[in-house]
Design a protein around this motif. Structure first.
Motif, PDB file in Angstrom:
ATOM      1  N   THR A  25      17.353  23.921   3.022  1.00  0.00           N
ATOM      2  CA  THR A  25      18.693  24.165   2.492  1.00  0.00           C
ATOM      3  C   THR A  25      19.525  25.023   3.433  1.00  0.00           C
ATOM      4  O   THR A  25      20.724  24.806   3.581  1.00  0.00           O
ATOM      5  CB  THR A  25      18.577  24.839   1.112  1.00  0.00           C
ATOM      6  N   VAL A  26      18.888  25.989   4.077  1.00  0.00           N
ATOM      7  CA  VAL A  26      19.623  26.903   4.956  1.00  0.00           C
ATOM      8  C   VAL A  26      19.635  26.402   6.398  1.00  0.00           C
ATOM      9  O   VAL A  26      20.541  26.708   7.167  1.00  0.00           O
ATOM     10  CB  VAL A  26      19.027  28.327   4.856  1.00  0.00           C
ATOM     11  N   GLN A  27      18.648  25.606   6.762  1.00  0.00           N
ATOM     12  CA  GLN A  27      18.513  25.102   8.136  1.00  0.00           C
ATOM     13  C   GLN A  27      19.688  24.197   8.499  1.00  0.00           C
ATOM     14  O   GLN A  27      20.242  23.508   7.662  1.00  0.00           O
ATOM     15  CB  GLN A  27      17.198  24.323   8.251  1.00  0.00           C
ATOM     16  N   LEU A  77      21.244  25.910  -2.467  1.00  0.00           N
ATOM     17  CA  LEU A  77      20.687  27.248  -2.309  1.00  0.00           C
ATOM     18  C   LEU A  77      20.828  28.051  -3.604  1.00  0.00           C
ATOM     19  O   LEU A  77      19.862  28.672  -4.066  1.00  0.00           O
ATOM     20  CB  LEU A  77      21.374  27.973  -1.149  1.00  0.00           C
ATOM     21  N   ILE A  78      21.993  28.016  -4.196  1.00  0.00           N
ATOM     22  CA  ILE A  78      22.232  28.727  -5.457  1.00  0.00           C
ATOM     23  C   ILE A  78      21.334  28.152  -6.558  1.00  0.00           C
ATOM     24  O   ILE A  78      20.717  28.903  -7.323  1.00  0.00           O
ATOM     25  CB  ILE A  78      23.722  28.663  -5.851  1.00  0.00           C
ATOM     26  N   ARG A  79      21.231  26.832  -6.623  1.00  0.00           N
ATOM     27  CA  ARG A  79      20.391  26.197  -7.638  1.00  0.00           C
ATOM     28  C   ARG A  79      18.933  26.635  -7.483  1.00  0.00           C
ATOM     29  O   ARG A  79      18.275  27.001  -8.455  1.00  0.00           O
ATOM     30  CB  ARG A  79      20.486  24.676  -7.556  1.00  0.00           C
ATOM     31  N   LEU A  80      18.431  26.628  -6.258  1.00  0.00           N
ATOM     32  CA  LEU A  80      17.050  27.041  -6.020  1.00  0.00           C
ATOM     33  C   LEU A  80      16.820  28.494  -6.433  1.00  0.00           C
ATOM     34  O   LEU A  80      15.838  28.811  -7.102  1.00  0.00           O
ATOM     35  CB  LEU A  80      16.685  26.865  -4.543  1.00  0.00           C
ATOM     36  N   ILE A  81      17.720  29.372  -6.027  1.00  0.00           N
ATOM     37  CA  ILE A  81      17.553  30.792  -6.336  1.00  0.00           C
ATOM     38  C   ILE A  81      17.617  31.035  -7.837  1.00  0.00           C
ATOM     39  O   ILE A  81      16.762  31.719  -8.408  1.00  0.00           O
ATOM     40  CB  ILE A  81      18.587  31.653  -5.581  1.00  0.00           C
ATOM     41  N   THR A 141      19.959  39.928  -3.903  1.00  0.00           N
ATOM     42  CA  THR A 141      19.615  40.639  -5.146  1.00  0.00           C
ATOM     43  C   THR A 141      18.814  39.713  -6.062  1.00  0.00           C
ATOM     44  O   THR A 141      17.805  40.142  -6.643  1.00  0.00           O
ATOM     45  CB  THR A 141      20.885  41.142  -5.862  1.00  0.00           C
ATOM     46  N   LEU A 142      19.245  38.482  -6.202  1.00  0.00           N
ATOM     47  CA  LEU A 142      18.521  37.544  -7.057  1.00  0.00           C
ATOM     48  C   LEU A 142      17.129  37.227  -6.509  1.00  0.00           C
ATOM     49  O   LEU A 142      16.168  37.074  -7.261  1.00  0.00           O
ATOM     50  CB  LEU A 142      19.316  36.242  -7.220  1.00  0.00           C
TER      51      LEU A 142
END
Length: 160
Positions: free
Chosen positions: A101-103, A112-116, A157-158
């Motif tokens: 997702t970040v790569q 990214l938000i969904r995964l976190i 933070t999450l």
């Protein structure tokens, strides 16, 4: 119902599913349907599926992943392999998802938000450990390199 009888019935059901899966594997080489595998994925629990895959390997002589690689293609193959990878080791699966997702040149912010958000209260600690083992870097550092400001602080933070 006696607990031993209940366990025996569950084992018989699992063996029947396993026999169907092995049988479906051998039929698939001649163009059979995917319905047996889908039915097993749908009807069995996480623990039962893990045991079915272990038993499949001992009966068929190879892992279920090899059978899927040989018999399917495209999205259905990718989907089956993802489900099995997640069942076998979900922290490693999700660590890889974070990495993907970040790569690259652009972060997939929605993913990214969904995964976190979906993993933060379930198994984030295990995912972070798997991430370090796979990539020799903490998940927080990896995300910090590409995210900035309040957005970065919120994500970190999450994760923490």
């Amino acid at each position: 119902m006696n607990r031993l009888i209940w366990i025996q019935r569950k084992l018989k059901k699992m063996l029947a599913h396993l026999s169907g899966l092995v049988g479906a594997h051998f039929k698939l080489s001649f163009g059979s349907e995917k319905s047996t595998f889908l039915k097993i994925l749908d009807e069995r629990s996480f623990t039962q599926l893990q045991q079915i895959f272990i038993d499949y390997e001992s009966m068929a002589g190879h892992g279920i992943e090899k059978a899927i690689e040989n018999q399917y293609s495209g999205d259905i193959k990718d989907g089956f392999l993802s489900v099995i990878k997640c069942l076998r080791n979900s922290p490693v699966f999700f660590a890889e998802q974070f990495y993907k997702t970040v790569q690259g040149p652009e972060i997939d912010d929605k993913e990214l938000i969904r995964l976190i958000v979906t993993r933060s209260e379930i198994d984030m600690r295990e995912i972070k450990e798997a991430f370090v083992a796979l990539y020799n870097e903490s998940l927080e550092n990896y995300i910090s390199e590409d995210c900035y400001g309040c957005y970065k602080e919120c994500l970190i933070t999450l994760i923490s």
